[in-house]
Motif scaffolding. Sequence first.
Motif, PDB file in Angstrom:
ATOM      1  N   SER A   1      -6.298   2.479   2.668  1.00 45.40           N
ATOM      2  CA  SER A   1      -5.833   0.991   3.594  1.00 45.40           C
ATOM      3  C   SER A   1      -5.750   1.221   4.887  1.00 45.40           C
ATOM      4  O   SER A   1      -5.489   0.227   5.566  1.00 45.40           O
ATOM      5  CB  SER A   1      -4.427   1.071   2.724  1.00 45.40           C
ATOM      6  OG  SER A   1      -3.481   1.957   3.171  1.00 45.40           O
TER       7      SER A   1
ATOM      8  N   HIS B   1       0.949  -0.989  -0.130  1.00 42.71           N
ATOM      9  CA  HIS B   1       0.078  -0.040   0.016  1.00 42.71           C
ATOM     10  C   HIS B   1       0.897   1.386  -0.091  1.00 42.71           C
ATOM     11  O   HIS B   1       1.960   1.274   0.677  1.00 42.71           O
ATOM     12  CB  HIS B   1      -0.914   0.025   1.047  1.00 42.71           C
ATOM     13  CG  HIS B   1      -1.769  -1.125   1.341  1.00 42.71           C
ATOM     14  ND1 HIS B   1      -2.516  -1.484   0.168  1.00 42.71           N
ATOM     15  CD2 HIS B   1      -2.131  -1.949   2.351  1.00 42.71           C
ATOM     16  CE1 HIS B   1      -3.326  -2.545   0.631  1.00 42.71           C
ATOM     17  NE2 HIS B   1      -3.275  -2.715   2.250  1.00 42.71           N
TER      18      HIS B   1
ATOM     19  N   THR C   1      -3.692   1.316  -3.118  1.00 45.32           N
ATOM     20  CA  THR C   1      -4.379   0.244  -2.416  1.00 45.32           C
ATOM     21  C   THR C   1      -4.272  -0.911  -2.861  1.00 45.32           C
ATOM     22  O   THR C   1      -4.940  -0.951  -3.942  1.00 45.32           O
ATOM     23  CB  THR C   1      -5.607   0.775  -1.669  1.00 45.32           C
ATOM     24  OG1 THR C   1      -5.602   2.150  -1.045  1.00 45.32           O
ATOM     25  CG2 THR C   1      -6.165  -0.450  -0.709  1.00 45.32           C
TER      26      THR C   1
END
Length: 381
Positions: free
Chosen positions: A305, A262, A267
Motif C-alpha cells: 500500500s 491498510h 491492503t
Amino acid sequence: MLNTGFHYVIVGAGCAGLQLALALAEETQATNKKIALIDKRRPRENDKTWSFWEAGVGKWDSILSSSYSYAFFKAPNTKLKLKLTPYTYKSLNAADFYNYSFEKLKAYPHVIFIEEEVVGIQENRKKAIVTTALCSYHCSHVFDSRIPAAFYNQNRYLKIQQHFKGIRVKTKNPVFNTQAFTMMDYRLSYPNSTSFMYVLPYSPNEALIEFTFFSPFTVKESVYDQYNKDYLKNYLNTTDFEILETETGNIPMSNYPFHKHHTSRITKIGTGGGWVKPSSGYSFKNTEKKVKHIIKNIQKDRFPSYGLYSKKYNFYDTIFLKVLHDNNHLGPWLFTQFYTKNSVPTMFRFLDEESRFKEEFKIMRSLFSWAFIKAFFQTRF
C-alpha cells in the motif's frame, strides 16, 4: 483436499481483483507463490461498461467494444466537439473483461479461484486469515476489495453518489453520430441537480445511453427510465427502438480515507481502497495504475500500500466534492467551465493525477466562483 495456505489472497473477482490477480500471477510465476482469488461467484454477466482514456496502444485493446478520437460536450448554449489527441477514449464490456481475465489466469497453475463468500479477515504478526462460510485460508498478505463498513456508518466525510441507469438500444432509423461519444449532455437534466446524459454509439443504429447523476441523493428507477426515453424522443428524434441490455449502478465518489484501513498484512483495493477517482467517478484506468504501483512495491520489498494515496489530489477532489455536495445545482456550470476553458490533455492529466502545478492552477482558475472559494477555505490540506 484444497490447500488452505497461500502467499496472497485476493478478495473479490471484480475489476480490481482480476487486474491484480493477472499482475500478481505474472510477477510470481518464477517463484510459484500460490495465489487465491476468492468471490462468492464467478462473474460472467455483462453487468457494466468500463470506459477510460489513454494515449497510444493499451493492454486491453484486444477486447474493446468501441473507441473514439472525439467527444461531445453539450449544455444549454454550449456545444463542443473535443479532439482527444493524443488520447483515445476506450470502452469495454464487463463480460468480455471477465472472460478474458479468467482465460488468461488458466495459464498460471499457482493461481486458484475459490467460489465462496468471505465473511471475515483477521491478522496477527505472522499471517492473515481469510474466513469464508466454508473454510479458513491463511496467507502472507490479503488484498481486500470490500468497502469498509465504517464508510457507511459515518457522516464526517463527503459522499457524492454517481448513480445511473443505462440502456443499450437498437433503433429502427440511424440516429447516432459515430464520430464521437457524448461525455456529458446537460440539455436534459433533473431539477436542481448535477445530472446528464452519457452516450456511447456503437453504430448509427445502436448505442448505450445512460442517464447519470452526481448527487448526494438518489431517485426512483422510474426517473432514469423517463429521462432515457425523453432523450431518445426529444434529442434523437426516435420512439422506435428496442432495448437490448440494461445496466445500473451506484458508485461512491468520496474523500473518505480508505487508505487508513491498510495494515501491514491487508491492503484495500478497488472501490474499497478508494480507487474510484472522487471528482470523476472513473476507476478502470486508475485501477491499472494502482495495480502497477503495488507490483513495484512488492518488487522493492515495501508494503504493497506504500504511496497509493495522494494527499494533494485528495485536497483538489475534496474541494470539488464540497461544491457538488453543498450546491449540487452548480454541476452543469462547473463542468461547462471545465471543458470550455481547458485543453483535453490538461484535463486528462489532471484527472489522471499526472498534472503539473501550472496546469492545476489553470484549472482551478477556470472554476473560480464563490462556491469554490468557500469550499477551498473549508477544506484541510
